[in-house]
Write a protein that holds these residues in place. Sequence first.
Motif, short mmCIF file in Angstrom:
data_model
loop_
_atom_site.label_atom_id
_atom_site.label_comp_id
_atom_site.label_asym_id
_atom_site.label_seq_id
_atom_site.Cartn_x
_atom_site.Cartn_y
_atom_site.Cartn_z
N ARG A 249 42.23 51.43 23.63
CA ARG A 249 42.59 51.29 25.08
C ARG A 249 43.44 49.52 24.87
N THR A 250 44.88 50.12 25.39
CA THR A 250 45.58 49.38 25.56
C THR A 250 45.53 48.71 26.84
N HIS A 251 45.31 49.58 28.23
CA HIS A 251 45.48 48.99 29.36
C HIS A 251 43.94 48.34 29.52
N GLN A 252 43.57 47.11 30.77
CA GLN A 252 42.54 47.35 31.35
C GLN A 252 42.05 46.88 32.80
N LEU A 253 41.56 47.21 33.39
CA LEU A 253 41.83 47.08 34.91
C LEU A 253 41.46 45.44 34.90
N SER A 254 40.36 44.91 34.18
CA SER A 254 39.85 43.31 34.38
C SER A 254 40.93 41.86 33.43
N THR A 255 41.21 43.14 33.19
CA THR A 255 42.21 41.65 32.32
C THR A 255 44.08 41.71 33.18
N GLY A 256 43.96 42.43 34.73
CA GLY A 256 45.07 41.78 35.84
C GLY A 256 46.29 43.66 35.58
N ASP A 257 45.47 44.92 34.63
CA ASP A 257 46.39 45.82 34.20
C ASP A 257 45.95 46.04 35.79
#
Length: 166
Positions: free
Chosen positions: A145-153
């Motif tokens: 996983r390189t993108h994550q909603l929880s980190t603002g992506d």
Amino acid sequence: MTFQRMEYAMKKIFRRIAAFMMLAPGLAWTHFLALFMGKERAVKFVGPYFTLATKPFARNWVSKIESPADFDNFSTEMKKKFWLWKPFFDFAIVQDSSDVFALKITYCPLCDVMQALGLPGLTPFVCEADWQVARENEENWQFQRTHQLSTGDSYCDHTYLRKINS
């Protein structure tokens, strides 16, 4: 407002209510502790409990396979569970091959509610459950996983890869 926009707004309200009901005890606990130890320390204290609480859901989300050779069944088994997850999450399959099964998740009600209630620092703890489940299954498949909603992506990318024995 068009019917489709109204329908999506109602769906989002349902999702938020469901997520809030699931998260409410932990959110209340975090806000209460923040009164005494500050928000940042309360989030760090309570966060691991959110990981523990969401880990069973992450386990249910992912297909259980017995060996790397069973990866051929991985996507079929994942798709069988979509009926359970579609009402809550917006996601799409972006790759489905014999070696890769990848999802793009564009809406997570858990992240949405935590951010709306001023506790975005808790969202990475919820997402940590995915990594813990991946570690439990690392002999059968790999997770990226390189993108994550929880980190603002703007989305999460869940990529499951056939484990190649070296």
